[in-house]
Design a protein around this motif. Sequence first.
Motif, PDB file in Angstrom:
ATOM      1  N   GLU A 148     118.502 -34.494  42.764  1.00  0.00           N
ATOM      2  CA  GLU A 148     117.013 -34.212  42.886  1.00  0.00           C
ATOM      3  C   GLU A 148     117.869 -33.296  44.144  1.00  0.00           C
ATOM      4  N   ALA A 152     116.769 -28.979  43.918  1.00  0.00           N
ATOM      5  CA  ALA A 152     115.819 -28.563  44.593  1.00  0.00           C
ATOM      6  C   ALA A 152     116.508 -27.234  44.921  1.00  0.00           C
TER       7      ALA A 152
ATOM      8  N   THR B  24     112.281 -40.290  47.466  1.00  0.00           N
ATOM      9  CA  THR B  24     110.722 -40.004  46.391  1.00  0.00           C
ATOM     10  C   THR B  24     109.808 -39.282  47.400  1.00  0.00           C
ATOM     11  N   PHE B  25     108.759 -38.020  46.142  1.00  0.00           N
ATOM     12  CA  PHE B  25     107.943 -37.625  47.207  1.00  0.00           C
ATOM     13  C   PHE B  25     106.288 -39.195  46.335  1.00  0.00           C
ATOM     14  N   ASP B  26     105.882 -38.654  46.928  1.00  0.00           N
ATOM     15  CA  ASP B  26     104.572 -39.652  45.980  1.00  0.00           C
ATOM     16  C   ASP B  26     103.273 -38.782  45.812  1.00  0.00           C
ATOM     17  N   TYR B  27     103.897 -38.489  44.336  1.00  0.00           N
ATOM     18  CA  TYR B  27     103.438 -36.532  43.339  1.00  0.00           C
ATOM     19  C   TYR B  27     102.441 -37.903  42.723  1.00  0.00           C
ATOM     20  N   LYS B  30     100.751 -36.355  46.446  1.00  0.00           N
ATOM     21  CA  LYS B  30     101.068 -35.620  47.582  1.00  0.00           C
ATOM     22  C   LYS B  30     102.288 -34.623  47.508  1.00  0.00           C
ATOM     23  N   ARG B  32     104.927 -31.549  46.490  1.00  0.00           N
ATOM     24  CA  ARG B  32     105.798 -31.712  46.451  1.00  0.00           C
ATOM     25  C   ARG B  32     105.749 -29.798  46.850  1.00  0.00           C
TER      26      ARG B  32
END
Lengths: 413, 162
Positions: A148, A152, B24-27, B30, B32
Amino acid sequence: MRTDHEAPEAGIGEEQEMILNIGPQHPSTHGVLRVITRVAGENIREATCDIGYLHRGIEKLIENRKYYQGMTFTDRTDYTAAPAGNLGYILAVEKLLGIEDEIPDRTHYLRMVVLELARLYGHLVWIGTHALDIGAMSMFLYAFREREKISALFEEGCGARLTTSYMRVGGTGRHDDPPGWLDRILEFVDGFRIDDFDTLLTDNEIFRARTIGVGMVSAEDAISYGLTGACLRGSGVAWDLRRAQPYCRYDEVEFEIPVGQDGDVYSRFMVRLNEMCQALGILRQAVAKAGELRGEPTNIANAQVTMPQIERVTGSADGDQAGDMEAMIAHFKLVIEGYSPPAGDVYMATEAPKGELGYYFVSDGSGTPYRCHIRAPSFVNLSILSQMVEGSLLADLVACIGSIDIVLGEVDR
Amino acid sequence: MPLGTGMLAGLRRIISIGTRKPVTFDYPEKPRPIAERFRGGVGMRRDALTGNSACVGCGLCETACPNEVIRIDTSEAADGTRWVERYEFDLGRCIVCHLCIEACPVDALQVTPAYRLATGNRTNLIITDDEMMTLWEHPEQALFDNEVSSNWARKSASIDKD
């Protein structure tokens, strides 16, 4: 061999054989590979690969496009490491045009940075899925965590996470490196936890039991089957195109070629793991070199190949300065006609994460290639699977497919 | 090495990984951050003087596109200038390589960071220059107000409530 589903008649005391299809919809075949196996109990008597489920005719698509358009399809051959496909294509076209000596150093090092990131990118998919096939579930999560971060970086530098389309013939197009990108790559390299993979797999008893002595390939077999990449080096042959036929300034960076001894699944695992360490080392050197050359042009000044600066075509944004007619004409000619390499043929091989990725072009002097052939490493490496698994257990087939490291987008093209 | 040492070392490592910060993102609750250079949907610049699209109908993007995404029909206006009758862009075929943007000689086609381009109806995917100008002006909004995005919004809203 038999492909029908009739069970052969078995006499008393004989083992009954059956035909078992593995794939094309099976998670451990890494895509849509179908392996037709003739099994007696759990022993594989014969295994045949049936490929073509992901065939999109990429070679033919490239033949019907102009040279600059064909690059977009190379993202979709080995989609786990798209820049490697881009680079093979671009270097072949540059060789066909005869401009490979004009490419600036900075472009070479930027390409090397992206390529080594792609090598990590590809190997992380391999280590995650290979270990997952063998039963190490958590490895997949850790591999994709690191992946990941590379996604990015690709998004920031190349504009896309998967289908990068970063390179252009004669340089890198409009994109060089954005400010701070190289520093963030260094940050990533320093924070890369290769020891996670090493600790979790190298000495793990279950992993060793599943891989040591499985899927043996001798050095002679590996050479005669035309294996390249880690499949060849795992059998003890130190052959790496970055060293044997250097391109992109690979002769100016220091790295080692990891070589295995036994030619089993574990050797190939160790080779790829060490390759990831070497890729980190090359990244450090390439980032330093690209940083030193900051400010130099990334595209060659050859107006036959490089598009003029867009500001020269459109004029200044405030309208004070009109566009340059010469630049406008050059722009239109380059988009409509592309560039026409001299008639002839060229083969350019690069060391992609999977092995020797070669592009063969035949030019008839027009703006589209007369013939394009992709020497896909996954396709050639897959050919040894039948021999590798003959006589082994069904569970070893999964380990063997994983250790060859195929990606079906490249096998079928 | 005694049996199980390697597995124990692995177990220790897994526990230590568990103490690290989440990556990790709270997609999609939220979103990114998106890189500046991210290649999203292709937008069209609105001409400040005329208020219409800045496209001059030269057809270079049509030529440069590797997937025949773009279709332009032009006609001649009374004063002899070229007039864009129709500009169609098929999002369903677009591979977002942005070769069309590199080809545009008047900078009419623009890079946008728009990625919310999903729709429940395939025919919606063929967009015109009006929608491309919307993309350029409001890349953060979902392009289609349709079932897919509104369901998504409802779902996100219910998660927020919880």
